[in-house]
Scaffold this active site. Structure first.
Site, short mmCIF file in Angstrom:
data_model
loop_
_atom_site.label_atom_id
_atom_site.label_comp_id
_atom_site.label_asym_id
_atom_site.label_seq_id
_atom_site.Cartn_x
_atom_site.Cartn_y
_atom_site.Cartn_z
N GLU A 105 -48.85 -32.51 28.01
CA GLU A 105 -47.82 -31.63 28.60
C GLU A 105 -46.63 -32.48 28.98
OE1 GLU A 105 -49.38 -28.66 31.35
OE2 GLU A 105 -47.52 -28.81 32.49
N GLU A 157 -55.24 -30.36 34.35
CA GLU A 157 -54.97 -30.86 35.70
C GLU A 157 -56.11 -30.50 36.65
OE1 GLU A 157 -50.94 -29.83 36.82
OE2 GLU A 157 -50.14 -31.20 35.32
C1 GAL Z 1 -48.02 -28.48 35.17
C2 GAL Z 1 -49.12 -27.46 34.94
C3 GAL Z 1 -48.59 -26.22 34.27
C4 GAL Z 1 -47.34 -25.76 34.95
C5 GAL Z 1 -46.32 -26.87 34.92
C6 GAL Z 1 -44.98 -26.51 35.51
O1 GAL Z 1 -48.37 -29.44 36.09
O2 GAL Z 1 -50.11 -28.01 34.13
O3 GAL Z 1 -49.57 -25.20 34.31
O4 GAL Z 1 -47.65 -25.42 36.26
O5 GAL Z 1 -46.85 -27.95 35.66
O6 GAL Z 1 -44.12 -27.60 35.51
#
Ligand code: GAL
Length: 808
Positions: free
Chosen positions: A503, A427
């Site tokens: 993710e 991100e």
């Molecule tokens: C994502 C991020 C992670 C964590 C996650 C929580 O956007 O990459 O590090 O913060 O959200 O939902």
């Protein structure tokens, strides 16, 4: 099956131990590798002159590293890390270690290897400054040779660690020399640091071409002709290839030696059969072996396809992965091989086959274990580039250090068969401006300089072709986080491109906590930048009906991943809960709710959803517990891979539910009455599983369960003992919060205690813990001596529970 897996693991572990330099017997070795973890002096706080030899550290605490001082501290909302960083203290710490070097080793090169220090470490040897390393996740080595004494005079290594400026991380970092340290003594002519590169350019079931490229450095005063002999061994230790090459190396130069091997009928590395080979390279000069290096490797091929997704050794499969931060719950960031192995064992139990090292290079032990146990790894470099995410983060060090840090990560990790994807960032804010393009290309260039065998991705959160990182063309795999609504349109938006869901999910759950009705979804927090009011007791529901608005329920994403072949797989946020980032709440919550397993290692209900989908073992998991108010409407769920399940309440059928269509759970809406819920699962018309849950009575006793009754007496190994508060019939008392006190006698100490609660402010280093929703955990660590370990757990009003373990 389980036995075969255990046997395989044991065989590969023992091979690995041989392959892993620090464990190999020194008698047949030219290179000396010493575990440098024990007997450090430690002082919390800054102090003057501690870098010098004249400083008196006798009053400092003596300890062994890996060590994390933050985990020893007190939770406070005033700690500068904030709840997002785990609400534990940072600060400055000093470590010193005195050591001597035998006079017969005079003339050898002496190196110190740090696997990782969080962060801003500065190191001195005998008062001489060796340098600073800001990045807390990178491994590095210093050459001590010009400054060390051999024989009677001692040497002094001093390390200053500065984790005072916080927040510098979006999660818990830990503080200190939190990974392993080794001392290496080599001949002046030696294989360079991370100087072995093993690739398998051609692999089939019949034949493999293995290429070993070795850098040899001549730090002696004269030019020398050496022979580099490389021998390959298979998993059982049989020699499968050997090659000698001669090379003249000028003084001060590093030469590269290329060696190729053909292996017939190679045993391919895979998830279910993670076969490892090892390469042993010896530097021979004047008929003497003067240096050697052992590197394990695997033979496998994999492919990402724009239409068909991922395949390993020609077999199509999904990457069923989880994201993991590096902390080990109550042990903090302090690396412990057994603790990582336990995490992986638990995840494997749910059918997880891949790990994303979010968002930084992991401890080397994680990669060794993934090689041995059969996990695919997405090895990630950075959570930010030049643009900051938190006030004091790595963006400040970016210009000076990113090239070196990324280079070191690739050099260190490129021989691991488990590593199949490099991620250059998570991100990254630069995706929204043109610098994203130039930096992405620069980073891909660095990766390709050292490894061209793995695809590069970046975990983007702006999933559109105009994203400047995606536009750069530097990514081999388009990776984006969340945005599952856009999966279906991926082939149209990114024609011909390959995809990995870097993710996913961000579902929020507290083990043992249930908000009804189970089919109403809570989107928490409503705004990403604001904490949620949520439940007054800071819990989130375990029905998979609570998730962050940028994510989804577990089921929603899982259905899509299973539906589309072009989706090569996903990495769920997260495998285990971790310290920090207690979304949707903030203080007093201090650890995450995202895991399918809680911080103590106890699976939440969602764990069994994956187990029912990702494994072949018969699964029938019913929940919630059965202690409610009479007359209350209760939703009962089952995660199962049976064809149908019939539920009985106190002997009366509540109906049969069938696993039809794309259903991932079964549900019954019942009017509560105390007693017994019994689920009967059938496959092909035959009963294959039954499961019962009973209404629990009062706490009656503590039930202790040990993960392994016997541990190694090596001062490092751990035993994880689960405490269940149960009633007279042995049923877990679902809301029991008894204070459990521990007494340990014999050859172990308490490494930590936990209960998986996201809000507990009890210390992790203690001899007591309240149970949380019926459970708590104590972690015992070998004190280095063989013998029995006696653990007694007591709680007011209940009889003592005892268990005896052995350390051998
Ligand atoms: C994502 C991020 C992670 C964590 C996650 C929580 O956007 O990459 O590090 O913060 O959200 O939902």
């Amino acid at each position: 099956m389980k036995l075969t897996y255990t046997l395989l693991l044991l065989v590969s572990l023992s091979l690995m131990m041989n392959g892993c330099d620090q464990h190999q017997s020194q008698s047949d070795r030219a290179r000396i590798i010493r575990d440098f973890d024990n007997n450090w002096k430690f002082h919390l706080g800054d102090t003057t002159n501690a870098s010098g030899t004249a400083f008196n550290d006798t009053n400092w605490r003596t300890l062994n590293v890996p060590h994390d001082w933050s985990i020893e501290g007190k939770f406070s909302k005033d700690n500068p890390a904030g709840a997002g960083g785990g609400a534990l203290p940072g600060g400055i710490g000093w470590y010193r270690k005195t050591f001597s070097l035998e006079k017969e080793n005079r003339g050898k090169k002496v190196f110190i290897d740090f696997d990782g220090i969080y962060h801003n470490s500065e190191v001195w040897i005998n008062g001489h400054y060796l340098g600073k390393r800001p990045n807390g996740y990178i491994s590095f080595q210093y050459d001590l040779t010009p400054y060390v004494h051999f024989g009677d005079s001692t040497n002094l290594i001093a390390v200053k660690v500065d984790n005072s400026n916080q927040p510098n991380s979006r999660w818990y970092s830990g503080s200190g020399i939190y990974r392993n340290v080794r001392l290496e003594l080599t001949s002046p002519i030696h294989i360079s640091h991370w100087g072995t590169h093993i690739t398998t350019p051609e692999v089939s079931n019949e034949n493999a071409l293995v290429r070993v490229t070795t850098q040899v450095t001549n730090d002696s005063k004269e030019s020398k002709k050496i022979t580099l002999r490389t021998t390959l061994f298979n998993q059982t230790g049989t020699k499968v290839g050997e090659t000698d090459n001669e090379k003249e190396i000028a003084s001060g130069e590093t030469a590269s030696v290329d060696q190729q091997f053909h292996i017939q009928q190679p045993e391919l590395w895979s998830i279910d059969s993670p076969t490892l080979y090892k390469s042993v390279s010896q530097v021979i000069s004047d008929n003497k072996i003067i240096d050697d290096k052992t590197v394990p490797f695997g033979i496998r091929y994999f492919h990402f396809d724009a239409q068909k997704g991922f395949s390993l050794n020609g077999v199509p499969m999904k990457i069923n992965g989880v994201c993991m931060h590096h902390d080990l719950g109550c042990l903090g960031a302090a690396v412990n091989t057994r603790a990582i192995q336990r995490q992986l064992e638990i995840l494997k139990g749910a059918g997880v086959n891949a790990i994303r090292t979010s968002h930084n290079p992991p401890a080397p032990e994680l990669l060794q274990l993934c090689d041995q146990m059969g996990f695919i790894v997405m090895d990630e470099a950075f959570d930010m580039w030049k643009k900051q995410k938190t006030k004091y983060d790595y963006s400040h060090d970016w210009d000076k250090w990113h090239k070196q840090d990324l280079t070191d990560q690739i050099l260190r990790d490129r021989n691991h068969p488990s590593v199949m994807i490099w991620s250059i960032g998570n991100e990254i804010p630069e995706q929204w401006d043109s610098t994203g393009t130039s930096i992405a290309r620069e980073l891909a260039g660095i990766v390709h300089q050292y490894d061209t065998t793995r695809p590069i991705t970046s975990a983007c959160n702006d999933p559109q072709p105009g994203n400047s990182i995606i536009k750069s063309g530097a990514l081999d795999l388009i990776g984006y986080n969340y945005h599952h609504q856009l999966y279906a349109s991926f082939p149209d938006s990114f024609p011909g491109q390959k995809f990995i869901a870097t993710e996913t999910v961000s579902s929020l759950q507290t083990r043992g906590s249930y908000d009804m009705p189970s089919d109403s979804i809570r989107l928490w927090p409503k705004r990403w930048d604001l904490p949620e009011k949520g439940n007054p007791d800071y819990t989130c529901s375990s029905y998979d009906n609570c998730h962050a608005p940028w994510g989804s329920t577990h089921e929603e994403t899982l259905k899509l991943i299973e539906k589309y072949d072009f989706l090569s797989g996903q990495f769920i946020w997260t495998g285990f809960d971790y310290l920090g980032e207690p979304t949707p709440y903030t203080w007093p919550a201090r650890s995450s709710y995202f895991g399918i397993v809680d911080l103590a290692g106890f699976p939440k209900d969602a764990y069994y959803l994956y187990q029912s989908e990702w494994t072949n073992k018969p699964v029938l998991h019913i929940f919630p517990h059965w202690n409610w108010k009479k007359g209350q409407t209760i939703d009962v769920w089952a995660y199962t891979n049976c064809d149908e399940v019939e539920l009985f309440l106190n002997g009366k059928s509540m109906g049969v539910r069938k696993k039809t269509g794309d259903k991932l759970h079964l549900m019954w809406r019942l009017t509560y009455e105390p007693g017994t819920l019994k689920a009967v699962g059938k496959k092909d018309g035959k009963v294959i599983l039954t499961k019962e849950i009973q209404t629990a009575g009062k706490p009656y006793r503590l039930q202790l369960t040990v993960d392994r009754p016997q541990i190694h007496a090596d001062g490092k190994d751990l035993a994880f003992v689960t405490v269940n508060v149960v009633d007279q019939n042995g049923t877990l008392v679902p809301h029991a919060d008894n204070l459990v006190r521990f007494k340990v006698n014999g050859e172990a100490t308490i490494a930590g205690v936990d209960n998986g609660s996201e809000t507990s402010h009890e210390p992790f280093k203690a001899n007591y813990r309240h149970a949380f929703n019926g459970k708590c955990l104590i972690v015992l660590q070998s004190d280095g001596k063989p013998g029995n370990i006696y653990l007694t757990a007591s709680a007011e009003g209940l009889p003592d529970a005892k268990v005896t373990l052995t350390a051998q």
